[in-house]
Design a protein around this motif. Structure first.
Motif, short mmCIF file in Angstrom:
data_model
loop_
_atom_site.label_atom_id
_atom_site.label_comp_id
_atom_site.label_asym_id
_atom_site.label_seq_id
_atom_site.Cartn_x
_atom_site.Cartn_y
_atom_site.Cartn_z
N HIS A 1 0.84 -1.26 -0.13
CA HIS A 1 -0.21 -0.13 -0.03
C HIS A 1 0.68 0.78 0.22
CE1 HIS A 1 0.77 -0.97 4.02
NE2 HIS A 1 0.14 0.54 4.15
N HIS B 1 1.30 3.90 2.22
CA HIS B 1 1.59 5.11 2.83
C HIS B 1 3.17 4.91 3.14
CE1 HIS B 1 -2.31 3.54 5.69
NE2 HIS B 1 -2.43 4.38 4.62
N ASP C 1 6.08 5.06 4.78
CA ASP C 1 6.73 4.15 5.53
C ASP C 1 6.88 2.80 4.46
OD1 ASP C 1 3.72 3.68 6.47
OD2 ASP C 1 4.41 2.21 8.00
N HIS C 2 6.13 2.37 3.68
CA HIS C 2 5.99 1.44 2.69
C HIS C 2 6.67 1.51 1.73
CE1 HIS C 2 3.98 -1.56 5.95
NE2 HIS C 2 3.42 -0.71 6.08
N HIS D 1 -6.85 -1.52 6.76
CA HIS D 1 -5.92 -0.10 7.30
C HIS D 1 -6.10 0.94 6.36
CE1 HIS D 1 -2.22 1.43 8.58
NE2 HIS D 1 -1.66 1.22 7.06
N ASP E 1 0.52 -4.10 6.99
CA ASP E 1 -0.07 -3.43 8.05
C ASP E 1 -1.93 -3.93 8.16
OD1 ASP E 1 1.99 -1.96 8.02
OD2 ASP E 1 1.39 0.03 7.87
ZN LIG Z 1 0.07 1.38 6.86
#
Ligand SMILES: [Zn+2]
Length: 317
Positions: free
Chosen positions: A69, A71, A73-74, A150, A169
């Motif tokens: 996904h 986000h 942090d990914h 999420h 996540d």
């Molecule tokens: Zn995430």
């Protein structure tokens, strides 16, 4: 007592375990010459992620970057990895198809990263993948499964022969990511329930989570996740307060040096997603009141350390 056995991953699958700011990266050797990586961590750790990936490639060419996904942090290492390994067909960025329009255009104020007041380097996605698709990685077929809850567009990757799930996540050993759609009045709790049931049906032997170490036999983790979901579903403001704590802590972790309380309060007041949560869940309270409550709650459990005018993260600063 025997030591806890180390979970066995299929050959050619290497997990670079990072921290809570930076999601784990999974390097998979597709064949003798090429490899793929799933998720690339946070932009402030992109140098370290690139070095880790380069080491895990063991001389192979990185041909594909896949994100569970989008986000921050990914996918924070996407741009740098693609710069180092060649754009477009050389090293393609593959994202959940639902995110393909506007993927990586973080400079746009409506982008998810901008809405959450986070940092990321923009990139251009080359292709999308969706639930039902099969991605060949590490010499094995990985099935993509929808993982809403999420994030509406999130996908999980399951390898049925080895019984390995890359969960992003959707499931960690102790919990799951904030159910962000719920903050905006969307379907977060029910979607997460469906995702947990899907994981139960898949019955993975091993889970490679987005954060934390690889874990085996996820029955206990699923039980914990259901319990946590029950608690949040029964008390949506409790979940929203948790979301604000996660966003504030994440913002502090993104800073190289401990920010001032004033800077944090200004970030809190100017972040679109925080504003929507405040209007929905605490309409009678001022931004500064909710900010102080959020910071106090994090300080009480030692997740943030107020030091005079500055606020530090105990693990980073
Ligand atoms: Zn995430």
């Amino acid at each position: 007592m025997d030591p806890k056995p180390q979970p066995q991953l299929p050959p050619g699958v290497h997990v670079l375990v990072h921290d809570w700011l930076s999601a784990n990266a999974v390097v998979l050797w597709d064949d003798e010459h090429t490899a793929s990586v799933v998720d690339t961590g946070h932009v402030t750790r992109a140098r370290a992620t690139c070095d880790g990936v380069a080491g895990a490639l063991a001389g192979r060419r990185l041909r594909r970057i896949v994100n569970t996904h989008l986000h921050s942090d990914h996918c924070g290492g996407n741009a740098r990895l693609q710069r180092e390994h060649g754009a477009g067909a050389q090293c393609a960025i593959v994202v959940p198809a639902g995110e393909l329009p506007g993927a990586g255009a973080w400079e746009q104020p409506e982008s998810a990263v901008a809405q959450a007041g986070q940092q990321a380097e923009p990139f251009r996605a080359d292709a999308g993948y969706a639930a039902g698709d099969t991605l060949w990685m590490g010499g094995l077929p990985w099935q993509a499964h929808a993982a809403p809850g999420h994030d509406d567009h999130a996908l999980m990757l399951f390898q049925p022969d080895a019984g390995v799930l890359i969960s992003g996540d959707a499931l960690w050993e102790h919990g799951f990511g904030v159910l962000f759609p719920e903050i905006d009045g969307g379907d977060g709790f029910a979607a997460q329930r469906r995702t947990l049931l899907r994981i139960e049906q898949l019955a993975p032997r091993l889970v490679i989570p987005g954060h934390g170490p690889v874990f085996a036999q996820p029955g206990a983790a699923l039980e914990r996740a259901h319990t946590r979901l029950d608690v949040f579903e029964a008390d949506p403001p409790r979940h929203a307060a948790h979301a604000l704590r996660v966003l504030l802590k994440f913002h502090v972790m993104e800073q190289a040096h401990p920010p001032t309380r004033g800077a944090l309060a200004r970030w809190f007041a100017s972040t679109a997603m925080v504003g929507r949560a405040l209007r929905r869940f605490w309409p009678g309270q001022s931004e500064s009141e909710v900010f102080e409550q959020t910071l106090d709650a994090l300080a009480r459990v030692g997740a943030l350390l107020p030091r005079g005018e500055r606020v530090a993260d105990p693990d980073l600063h």
